[in-house]
Design a protein around this motif. Structure first.
Motif, PDB file in Angstrom:
ATOM      1  N   LYS A 127       0.869  -1.178   0.000  1.00  0.00           N
ATOM      2  CA  LYS A 127       0.000   0.000   0.000  1.00  0.00           C
ATOM      3  C   LYS A 127       0.905   1.227   0.000  1.00  0.00           C
ATOM      4  CE  LYS A 127      -3.935   2.174   0.913  1.00  0.00           C
ATOM      5  NZ  LYS A 127      -5.004   2.289   0.008  1.00  0.00           N
ATOM      6  N   THR A 131       0.119   9.795  -0.161  1.00  0.00           N
ATOM      7  CA  THR A 131      -1.156  10.026  -0.842  1.00  0.00           C
ATOM      8  C   THR A 131      -1.110  11.177  -1.845  1.00  0.00           C
ATOM      9  OG1 THR A 131      -1.914  11.387   1.006  1.00  0.00           O
ATOM     10  CG2 THR A 131      -2.512   9.043   1.049  1.00  0.00           C
ATOM     11  N   ARG A 137      -3.150   7.419  -5.291  1.00  0.00           N
ATOM     12  CA  ARG A 137      -4.536   7.796  -5.614  1.00  0.00           C
ATOM     13  C   ARG A 137      -5.194   6.732  -6.475  1.00  0.00           C
ATOM     14  NH1 ARG A 137      -1.910  12.805  -6.221  1.00  0.00           N
ATOM     15  NH2 ARG A 137      -2.133  12.730  -8.469  1.00  0.00           N
ATOM     16  N   GLN A 140      -6.267   3.877  -4.357  1.00  0.00           N
ATOM     17  CA  GLN A 140      -7.442   4.199  -3.547  1.00  0.00           C
ATOM     18  C   GLN A 140      -8.731   4.204  -4.356  1.00  0.00           C
ATOM     19  OE1 GLN A 140      -6.374   7.966  -1.853  1.00  0.00           O
ATOM     20  NE2 GLN A 140      -5.110   7.045  -0.256  1.00  0.00           N
TER      21      GLN A 140
END
Length: 158
Positions: A127, A131, A137, A140
């Motif tokens: 992960k 961000t 992005r 996500q």
């Protein structure tokens, strides 16, 4: 696009070597590279992991087989539990992505990540934790079909 039709199951892409790996390390007794782990001059410790990006409005995901650099104690702990059932209950390991993925304006190698151990026989997942990076992005929110086509074409061109 590249003019090659892409259909069927979402692909998996594989980065063969960590960015820091060099041909001369093959004969260096302080270094090794196999399918799942890599040690470079007993200074850098890496594992192969899966970076998953969901596809919007489609079943499936794109998976990148990437390399992640870990601190030596975390690498040793991951190795200790490598064949232990239940290893997925271990807390995630902080690491740094060591794979340059095509298609991103800002380099992906060097991005901070968390490595989540999976059940025995399944590679860990990654992960991206920065961000502000496009890759985080995309992880996500997923990517569009046209972005998927763009990545396919970039990978084919390598």
């Amino acid at each position: 696009m590249c003019g090659v039709p892409h259909s069927g199951r979402a692909p998996s892409y594989r980065v063969e070597y960590p960015s820091m790996w060099r041909a001369e390390f093959v004969t260096d007794e302080r270094s090794f590279l196999d399918e799942e782990q890599c040690v470079v001059q007993m200074r850098w410790f890496l594992v192969r992991a899966r970076l998953v990006i969901p596809l919007e409005k489609r079943d499936g995901d794109i998976e990148w087989g990437v390399w992640v650099s870990l601190a030596e104690p975390d690498f040793e702990r991951m190795d200790e539990y490598w064949l232990t059932p239940g290893r997925e209950r271990q807390p995630p390991f902080p690491g740094v992505l060591d794979s340059a993925l095509p298609g991103y304006a800002t380099p992906t190698a060097g991005l901070p990540v968390l490595v989540h151990t999976s059940p025995v026989g399944i590679r860990p997942t990654v992960k991206v934790t920065d961000t502000t990076h496009e890759l985080a992005r995309e992880q996500q929110r997923g990517i569009t079909v046209s972005r998927h086509e763009e990545l396919n074409c970039l990978v084919r061109a390598l």
